[in-house]
Motif scaffolding. Structure first.
Motif, PDB file in Angstrom:
ATOM      1  N   LEU A 102      21.083  33.508  70.802  1.00 58.36           N
ATOM      2  CA  LEU A 102      19.989  32.712  71.353  1.00 58.36           C
ATOM      3  C   LEU A 102      19.828  31.396  70.588  1.00 58.36           C
ATOM      4  O   LEU A 102      19.561  30.345  71.179  1.00 58.36           O
ATOM      5  N   LYS A 103      19.983  31.453  69.277  1.00 54.41           N
ATOM      6  CA  LYS A 103      19.867  30.241  68.457  1.00 54.41           C
ATOM      7  C   LYS A 103      21.039  29.294  68.714  1.00 54.41           C
ATOM      8  O   LYS A 103      20.871  28.080  68.756  1.00 54.41           O
ATOM      9  N   LYS A 104      22.215  29.857  68.880  1.00 54.27           N
ATOM     10  CA  LYS A 104      23.419  29.045  69.075  1.00 54.27           C
ATOM     11  C   LYS A 104      23.457  28.404  70.460  1.00 54.27           C
ATOM     12  O   LYS A 104      23.879  27.260  70.616  1.00 54.27           O
ATOM     13  N   TRP A 105      23.025  29.143  71.489  1.00 49.75           N
ATOM     14  CA  TRP A 105      23.041  28.670  72.874  1.00 49.75           C
ATOM     15  C   TRP A 105      21.656  28.871  73.496  1.00 49.75           C
ATOM     16  O   TRP A 105      21.455  29.792  74.311  1.00 49.75           O
ATOM     17  N   PRO A 106      20.696  28.033  73.180  1.00 50.37           N
ATOM     18  CA  PRO A 106      19.316  28.276  73.637  1.00 50.37           C
ATOM     19  C   PRO A 106      19.047  27.956  75.106  1.00 50.37           C
ATOM     20  O   PRO A 106      18.005  28.325  75.621  1.00 50.37           O
TER      21      PRO A 106
ATOM     22  N   PRO B  30      22.854  35.152  74.759  1.00 51.89           N
ATOM     23  CA  PRO B  30      21.975  34.026  75.053  1.00 51.89           C
ATOM     24  C   PRO B  30      21.400  34.044  76.480  1.00 51.89           C
ATOM     25  O   PRO B  30      20.544  33.248  76.806  1.00 51.89           O
TER      26      PRO B  30
ATOM     27  N   GLU C 241      19.940  37.719  68.744  1.00 49.15           N
ATOM     28  CA  GLU C 241      19.105  36.642  68.200  1.00 49.15           C
ATOM     29  C   GLU C 241      19.958  35.460  67.758  1.00 49.15           C
ATOM     30  O   GLU C 241      19.590  34.301  67.975  1.00 49.15           O
ATOM     31  N   ALA C 242      21.104  35.743  67.147  1.00 49.56           N
ATOM     32  CA  ALA C 242      22.001  34.670  66.717  1.00 49.56           C
ATOM     33  C   ALA C 242      22.543  33.890  67.913  1.00 49.56           C
ATOM     34  O   ALA C 242      22.637  32.659  67.882  1.00 49.56           O
TER      35      ALA C 242
END
Length: 175
Positions: free
Chosen positions: A9-13, A78, A6-7
């Motif tokens: 995904l937020k960093k590299w969407p 991601p 999840e982290a």
């Protein structure tokens, strides 16, 4: 889904999706399919390298999901890695105690109830559950037959293509 995924995904969407590199066979085994394997032929005729590393297999299983199109994927940080499925997104294991516990376990280790059963034109037994539709593992057909004989499951005839459509399952996702 893992917190680390999840982290990421937020960093590299905006990481591009990946297709054709991972597959699930009818026995619940994951297969890596590199470029050479993909060029050699389609899954499952050419399977690739079976994932045998316990931690990798567990990571894939924890981060396994479906999108709105019915395409199943593994969220690898991601990057979304879409799977090719041989028969279904779930492979159900049926235990000897199915007559008393009335549940099955998925290839990912999740336990669930059975809401319906179907037999396709290839005499394969599929089960519908709250998690979705899946195929009964070939090694567990004895226990499944006992559930049918006891009246616990009443498999209805259904064409394989209809099962895929009814349960919104895409076997070979495309971009």
């Amino acid at each position: 889904m893992d917190a680390i995924v999840e982290a990421a995904l937020k960093k590299w969407p905006h990481v591009p999706h990946c297709y054709g590199w991972l597959a699930l066979d009818a026995r619940g085994d994951w297969y890596m399919r590199d470029e050479r394997t993909q060029a050699a032929g389609p899954f499952p005729q050419v399977k690739g390298s079976r994932v045998t590393h316990d931690k990798l297999r567990e990571f894939i299983q924890r981060n396994y999901a479906a999108d709105d199109r019915g395409c199943w994927f593994f969220q690898n940080g991601p990057q979304r890695v879409y799977l090719e499925l041989e028969a279904a997104p779930w492979i159900w294991r049926v235990a000897a105690n199915v007559l008393t516990h009335h549940q099955v376990t998925s290839h990912t280790g999740l336990t669930t109830d059975v809401s319906a059963s179907f037999m396709d034109e290839h005499d394969r037994l599929f089960l519908a559950t709250p998690l979705g539709m899946g195929l009964v593992h070939s090694m567990d057909m004895l226990w499944a037959a006992e559930a049918v004989q006891a009246g616990q499951w009443d498999p209805q005839p259904r064409a394989f293509s209809d099962l895929l459509e009814d349960f919104k399952v895409v076997l070979q996702p495309q971009p």
